[in-house]
Design a protein around this motif. Structure first.
Motif, PDB file in Angstrom:
ATOM      1  N   ALA A   1       2.663   1.427  10.337  1.00 31.74           N
ATOM      2  CA  ALA A   1       3.680   1.841   9.369  1.00 31.74           C
ATOM      3  C   ALA A   1       3.096   2.800   8.331  1.00 31.74           C
ATOM      4  O   ALA A   1       3.767   3.749   7.893  1.00 31.74           O
ATOM      5  CB  ALA A   1       4.272   0.617   8.671  1.00 31.74           C
ATOM      6  N   THR A   2       1.836   2.588   7.956  1.00 32.28           N
ATOM      7  CA  THR A   2       1.184   3.470   6.984  1.00 32.28           C
ATOM      8  C   THR A   2       0.909   4.833   7.607  1.00 32.28           C
ATOM      9  O   THR A   2       1.089   5.880   6.963  1.00 32.28           O
ATOM     10  CB  THR A   2      -0.127   2.845   6.486  1.00 32.28           C
ATOM     11  OG1 THR A   2       0.146   1.561   5.901  1.00 32.28           O
ATOM     12  CG2 THR A   2      -0.792   3.727   5.444  1.00 32.28           C
TER      13      THR A   2
ATOM     14  N   LYS B   1       2.524  10.726   8.163  1.00 35.06           N
ATOM     15  CA  LYS B   1       3.128  11.758   9.011  1.00 35.06           C
ATOM     16  C   LYS B   1       4.441  12.241   8.422  1.00 35.06           C
ATOM     17  O   LYS B   1       4.726  13.444   8.405  1.00 35.06           O
ATOM     18  CB  LYS B   1       3.341  11.195  10.420  1.00 35.06           C
ATOM     19  CG  LYS B   1       2.052  10.984  11.201  1.00 35.06           C
ATOM     20  CD  LYS B   1       2.335  10.406  12.577  1.00 35.06           C
ATOM     21  CE  LYS B   1       1.041  10.151  13.339  1.00 35.06           C
ATOM     22  NZ  LYS B   1       1.290   9.544  14.680  1.00 35.06           N
ATOM     23  N   ASP B   2       5.246  11.310   7.936  1.00 33.08           N
ATOM     24  CA  ASP B   2       6.537  11.680   7.347  1.00 33.08           C
ATOM     25  C   ASP B   2       6.363  12.550   6.110  1.00 33.08           C
ATOM     26  O   ASP B   2       7.227  13.377   5.793  1.00 33.08           O
ATOM     27  CB  ASP B   2       7.329  10.415   6.981  1.00 33.08           C
ATOM     28  CG  ASP B   2       7.805   9.653   8.211  1.00 33.08           C
ATOM     29  OD1 ASP B   2       7.788  10.227   9.316  1.00 33.08           O
ATOM     30  OD2 ASP B   2       8.170   8.466   8.064  1.00 33.08           O
ATOM     31  N   HIS B   3       5.260  12.348   5.383  1.00 28.63           N
ATOM     32  CA  HIS B   3       5.025  13.126   4.156  1.00 28.63           C
ATOM     33  C   HIS B   3       4.146  14.352   4.419  1.00 28.63           C
ATOM     34  O   HIS B   3       3.839  15.104   3.480  1.00 28.63           O
ATOM     35  CB  HIS B   3       4.365  12.242   3.092  1.00 28.63           C
ATOM     36  CG  HIS B   3       5.303  11.245   2.473  1.00 28.63           C
ATOM     37  ND1 HIS B   3       5.691  10.080   3.106  1.00 28.63           N
ATOM     38  CD2 HIS B   3       5.956  11.247   1.271  1.00 28.63           C
ATOM     39  CE1 HIS B   3       6.519   9.410   2.336  1.00 28.63           C
ATOM     40  NE2 HIS B   3       6.705  10.090   1.221  1.00 28.63           N
TER      41      HIS B   3
ATOM     42  N   ALA C   1      -4.288  -2.652   5.790  1.00 26.96           N
ATOM     43  CA  ALA C   1      -3.095  -2.038   5.200  1.00 26.96           C
ATOM     44  C   ALA C   1      -3.115  -0.521   5.322  1.00 26.96           C
ATOM     45  O   ALA C   1      -2.075   0.135   5.401  1.00 26.96           O
ATOM     46  CB  ALA C   1      -2.978  -2.441   3.729  1.00 26.96           C
ATOM     47  N   HIS C   2      -4.319   0.049   5.330  1.00 28.06           N
ATOM     48  CA  HIS C   2      -4.463   1.502   5.416  1.00 28.06           C
ATOM     49  C   HIS C   2      -4.255   2.004   6.841  1.00 28.06           C
ATOM     50  O   HIS C   2      -3.701   3.092   7.050  1.00 28.06           O
ATOM     51  CB  HIS C   2      -5.854   1.935   4.950  1.00 28.06           C
ATOM     52  CG  HIS C   2      -6.178   1.504   3.558  1.00 28.06           C
ATOM     53  ND1 HIS C   2      -7.415   1.743   2.969  1.00 28.06           N
ATOM     54  CD2 HIS C   2      -5.453   0.854   2.628  1.00 28.06           C
ATOM     55  CE1 HIS C   2      -7.413   1.246   1.738  1.00 28.06           C
ATOM     56  NE2 HIS C   2      -6.232   0.707   1.515  1.00 28.06           N
TER      57      HIS C   2
ATOM     58  N   TYR D   1       0.829  -1.212   0.000  1.00 26.95           N
ATOM     59  CA  TYR D   1       0.000   0.000   0.000  1.00 26.95           C
ATOM     60  C   TYR D   1       0.862   1.260   0.000  1.00 26.95           C
ATOM     61  O   TYR D   1       0.555   2.235  -0.689  1.00 26.95           O
ATOM     62  CB  TYR D   1      -0.932  -0.011   1.194  1.00 26.95           C
ATOM     63  CG  TYR D   1      -1.928   1.124   1.203  1.00 26.95           C
ATOM     64  CD1 TYR D   1      -2.817   1.305   0.136  1.00 26.95           C
ATOM     65  CD2 TYR D   1      -1.983   2.033   2.256  1.00 26.95           C
ATOM     66  CE1 TYR D   1      -3.718   2.352   0.132  1.00 26.95           C
ATOM     67  CE2 TYR D   1      -2.881   3.075   2.264  1.00 26.95           C
ATOM     68  CZ  TYR D   1      -3.746   3.226   1.195  1.00 26.95           C
ATOM     69  OH  TYR D   1      -4.650   4.271   1.192  1.00 26.95           O
ATOM     70  N   GLN D   2       1.945   1.237   0.752  1.00 26.55           N
ATOM     71  CA  GLN D   2       2.828   2.397   0.778  1.00 26.55           C
ATOM     72  C   GLN D   2       3.508   2.613  -0.577  1.00 26.55           C
ATOM     73  O   GLN D   2       3.764   3.752  -0.987  1.00 26.55           O
ATOM     74  CB  GLN D   2       3.870   2.229   1.881  1.00 26.55           C
ATOM     75  CG  GLN D   2       3.280   2.377   3.280  1.00 26.55           C
ATOM     76  CD  GLN D   2       4.166   1.822   4.369  1.00 26.55           C
ATOM     77  OE1 GLN D   2       5.369   2.087   4.376  1.00 26.55           O
ATOM     78  NE2 GLN D   2       3.590   1.050   5.276  1.00 26.55           N
ATOM     79  N   ASP D   3       3.768   1.533  -1.311  1.00 25.02           N
ATOM     80  CA  ASP D   3       4.284   1.668  -2.678  1.00 25.02           C
ATOM     81  C   ASP D   3       3.246   2.338  -3.577  1.00 25.02           C
ATOM     82  O   ASP D   3       3.574   3.163  -4.437  1.00 25.02           O
ATOM     83  CB  ASP D   3       4.647   0.294  -3.246  1.00 25.02           C
ATOM     84  CG  ASP D   3       5.982  -0.218  -2.714  1.00 25.02           C
ATOM     85  OD1 ASP D   3       6.777   0.607  -2.228  1.00 25.02           O
ATOM     86  OD2 ASP D   3       6.214  -1.439  -2.783  1.00 25.02           O
TER      87      ASP D   3
END
Length: 252
Positions: free
Chosen positions: A192-193, A198-200, A187-188, A157-159
């Protein structure tokens, strides 16, 4: 005669209200068992005269009481948002597209305006040849589609977010701020998602569980699926006509 027809109409209304998913044959059989003398064609015509139409039932998620309360709270919280505020939301979703269309299940007898009547709905449960697609849209347009070839876990999902959602956001919003919408699939909602968002620096719209019907992208999926079904129907008709022509040539 009028009184006799009224009694018969009441009988049909009662049968349909008890089970609107019965077909004409079953309804006719029940009326015959009750002593009504009428052909199947007459029964069908009488139902149409009463305003009943045989339709594919709308599908509504199966919700428990807690989920209903959360949906209601969510709706009350968002009811005063303006069109300009909603235009900042990028809606996303995965959807399964059937490559081969078979029987769509039992149809339902209903009158005009009854499409969302609870007794006329078919509850959806998760699980034809098909392909899963991820997509996103906003009031500014649609983003690129991602065809999923594996099970979607947090890493996959992060990809998708990195290679499809970010380009879509750049296409639809440029440098402007936006809010991302997603459902609560594992997955959402994975830790980690959440960290990825937050990082973005991308805010995520809070969303009630099991509520795909609140997502406007469902309307877009519906349009695409109807067009796909129509295309397949037209292809089948062309193939059938081609077969009949060839068969006629062979017989002559």
């Amino acid at each position: 005669m009028w009184q006799k027809k009224s009694v018969q109409a009441i009988g049909i209304e009662r049968i349909v209200k008890q089970n609107p998913f019965k077909n004409v044959g079953e309804i006719h059989k029940e009326r015959t068992a009750a002593g009504v003398s009428a052909s199947r064609t007459t029964t069908h015509r009488r139902m149409q005269d009463m305003g009943f139409s045989c339709r594919i039932p709308c599908v509504k998620p199966l919700l428990n009481n807690r989920q209903r309360q959360k949906r209601l709270s969510w709706a009350k919280d968002k009811k005063d948002r303006t069109a300009a505020e909603w235009s900042k939301v990028m809606f996303s979703d995965e959807s399964k597209f059937c490559i081969s269309f078979g029987n769509q299940g039992p149809r339902v007898w209903r009158k005009r305006g009854e499409a969302q009547n609870p007794r006329c709905l078919r509850s959806s449960v998760k699980f034809p040849q098909s392909v899963m697609v991820w997509g996103a849209m906003s009031s500014a347009g649609v983003g690129p589609l991602c065809f999923l070839r594996s099970k979607v876990n947090a890493a996959v999902y992060q990809d998708i977010l990195e290679h499809f959602m970010l380009p879509a956001a750049n296409q639809l919003y440029g440098d402007a701020d936006f809010i991302f919408q997603q459902d609560l699939a594992p997955a959402h909602s994975a830790k980690a998602t959440s960290t990825w968002f937050k990082d973005h620096g991308i805010p995520v719209l809070n969303w009630p569980a099991n509520s795909p019907d609140l997502n406007p992208i469902e309307n877009l999926w519906g349009i695409v699926k109807r067009k796909m079904r129509l295309c397949q129907t037209q292809q089948c008709r062309r193939a059938e006509a081609h077969y009949q022509i060839n068969l006629g040539s062979h017989n002559t």
